[in-house]
Design an enzyme around this catalytic site. Structure first.
Site, short mmCIF file in Angstrom:
data_model
loop_
_atom_site.label_atom_id
_atom_site.label_comp_id
_atom_site.label_asym_id
_atom_site.label_seq_id
_atom_site.Cartn_x
_atom_site.Cartn_y
_atom_site.Cartn_z
CE LYS A 25 6.03 105.45 -73.88
NZ LYS A 25 6.51 106.40 -74.89
N GLY A 98 9.28 108.11 -80.34
CA GLY A 98 9.57 109.52 -80.60
C GLY A 98 10.53 110.09 -79.57
NE ARG A 126 5.29 110.99 -83.23
CZ ARG A 126 5.40 110.72 -81.93
NH1 ARG A 126 5.75 109.52 -81.53
NH2 ARG A 126 5.16 111.66 -81.04
CG ASP A 319 1.95 111.07 -73.51
OD1 ASP A 319 1.87 111.63 -74.62
OD2 ASP A 319 3.03 110.89 -72.92
C1 S3P Z 1 7.67 112.84 -73.74
C2 S3P Z 1 7.13 114.06 -74.06
C3 S3P Z 1 5.81 114.21 -74.68
C4 S3P Z 1 4.99 112.93 -74.59
C5 S3P Z 1 5.78 111.71 -74.94
C6 S3P Z 1 6.96 111.57 -73.99
C7 S3P Z 1 9.00 112.80 -73.09
O1 S3P Z 1 5.96 114.51 -76.05
O2 S3P Z 1 3.85 113.03 -75.43
O3 S3P Z 1 4.99 110.55 -74.85
O4 S3P Z 1 9.37 111.73 -72.54
O5 S3P Z 1 9.69 113.82 -73.10
P1 S3P Z 1 6.15 116.04 -76.56
O6 S3P Z 1 7.46 116.49 -76.12
O7 S3P Z 1 6.04 115.92 -78.05
O8 S3P Z 1 5.02 116.79 -75.95
#
Ligand code: S3P
Length: 438
Positions: A25, A98, A126, A319
């Site tokens: 992802k 997010g 969030r 995650d």
């Molecule tokens: C991600 C970073 C992580 C992870 C999210 C994907 C990314 O979040 O938990 O699922 O693709 O940069 P954080 O940056 O909040 O740790």
């Protein structure tokens, strides 16, 4: 998307077979973003056709980028160059994602047009100040609600200033946001990480010919350069593989091979933690594909034991804790996690929601502000609420392998954000899962 999709998972069984889970992802998001900003045609294979990555794809289409596909994981992007994006007609709806919202806020802060970023109920709760505050230090004009949440309204400014910013939380999203804003800033933008986090943005920028500077825990970019189109082969997502790793560890007589899994050292905490618990995971055929390490994983059942999870592994497995909590529930003895307060601000409050679900299945789970203590034990069947969190839903689906009765999991539609086809693939290797709209 319907919000009342329910999984029903029959108790017991084992996982056997040879599968490839969908594309990573994090890498899929970044491939669309950088491919759009590059000059030339970028071809992506193994792209994750899940709702989160598709939200990013649609956002760039809405900003005038011609994107073909996805067609069986292949996406072709006709890059418009770093200054070629156009104002979208409407707000960009990023759904549950997010990563889309936080990375796009940086990428869009230096554009010459106004844009509004919105998301679903979970994303709208969030915290976004973690990106808006440093972006404001760079001179961006960006508004949130009084609570510091989306919608984000980003207005054009007369250029961004480079900053040298120590990240208050170990977050790849914040790091990436600022590096992407730094592409548009005057001078060198630096970020310092309190602990290593996933480095896909840095690797991919380099793949597109953009220099990323490194100085101990600091990463930096100089504004004003160009990105040049390239080919991207997205490996299978270790975060999706994690459910099968845990499932095969806990279900007796399992023997499962997972192909082409991304093994970036900033993402492999789940393997390290499971091995500390006694897992039998073999890493086979290690190779590098497009700047990312990849391997096949063979996992067989093992008697797990509870552990104190090492602090340095927390950001590397951030995650994977829903799945790891299920492993802990099936382990002998106590598992203790601390230093993981970030789990409370993911797609759901993953500490509370997992504790509630485990307790509903008869497992002792004591949440704390930044972690949890789980006593391994016998799991009953029962009903758990995923709170619309994809990873909670998939973790409890695997729990059924060791439960004494059926597990019903509510609110599973968001499994599609990261793992389209989860139920079918899981069924094909032995999980007795069915899904229905209730
Ligand atoms: C991600 C970073 C992580 C992870 C999210 C994907 C990314 O979040 O938990 O699922 O693709 O940069 P954080 O940056 O909040 O740790």
């Amino acid at each position: 998307m319907s919000s009342n999709l329910q999984f029903t998972v029959g108790p017991g069984g084992r996982l056997q077979g040879d599968i490839r889970v969908p594309g990573d992802k994090s890498i899929s998001h970044r491939s669309i973003m950088l491919g759009s900003l590059a000059r030339g045609i970028t071809r992506i294979s193994g792209f994750l056709e899940g709702e989160d990555a598709l939200a990013t794809l649609r956002a760039f289409r809405a900003m005038g980028v011609e994107i073909q596909g996805p067609d069986d994981g292949v996406v072709i992007i006709h890059g418009v160059g770093k200054d070629g994006l156009q104002a979208p007609e409407d707000a960009l709806d990023l759904g549950n994602s997010g990563t889309s919202m936080r990375l796009l806020s940086g990428l869009l802060a230096g554009q010459g047009f106004e844009v509004t970023l919105i998301g679903d109920e979970s994303l709208s709760r969030r915290p976004m100040q973690r990106v808006t505050e440093p972006l404001k230090l760079m001179g961006a004009e960006i508004n949130t609600t009084p609570k510091g949440t989306a919608p984000l309204i980003i207005r054009p400014v007369d250029g961004l200033r480079a900053i040298d910013y120590p990240l208050p939380v170990a977050s790849a999203q914040v790091k990436s946001c600022l590096l992407l804003a730094g592409l548009y800033a005057e001078g060198e933008t630096w970020v310092t990480e309190p602990a290593p986090t996933r480095d896909h943005t840095e690797r991919m920028l380099r793949g597109f010919g953009y220099d990323v500077m490194q100085d101990g825990p600091r990463r930096g970019v100089r504004g004003g350069g160009e990105l040049v189109a390239c080919e991207i082969d997205v490996p299978a997502d270790i975060s999706s593989a994690a459910f099968f790793l845990v499932g095969a560890c806990i279900a007796p007589e399992s023997d499962l091979t997972l192909r082409h899994v991304g093994m970036n050292p900033t993402r492999d905490g789940v393997i390290n933690i499971l091995r500390l618990m006694g897992a039998r995971i073999e890493v086979i055929n290690e190779r590098e594909v497009g700047g990312e390490p990849v391997a096949d994983l063979r996992v067989r059942s093992a008697g797990l034991k509870g552990i104190r999870i090492p602090q340095d592994q927390v950001p590397l497995a951030i995650d994977e804790f829903p799945a790891l909590f299920v492993a802990a529930a099936c382990a002998e003895g106590e598992t203790v996690l601390t230093g993981a307060g970030e789990l409370r601000v993911k797609e759901s409050d993953r500490i509370q929601v997992m504790a509630d679900g485990l307790q509903a299945l008869g497992i002792e789970a004591e949440p704390s502000a930044d972690g949890i203590v789980i006593q391994g034990g016998r799991m009953s069947g029962g009903r758990v609420d995923s709170h619309g969190d994809h990873r909670i839903a998939m973790a409890f689906a695997m729990a059924a392998l060791r439960a004494s009765g059926e597990i019903h999991i509510d609110d599973c539609a968001n499994v599609n954000t990261s793992f389209p086809g989860f139920a079918g693939l899981a069924q094909s290797v032995g999980l007795q899962v069915s899904q229905k709209d209730v």
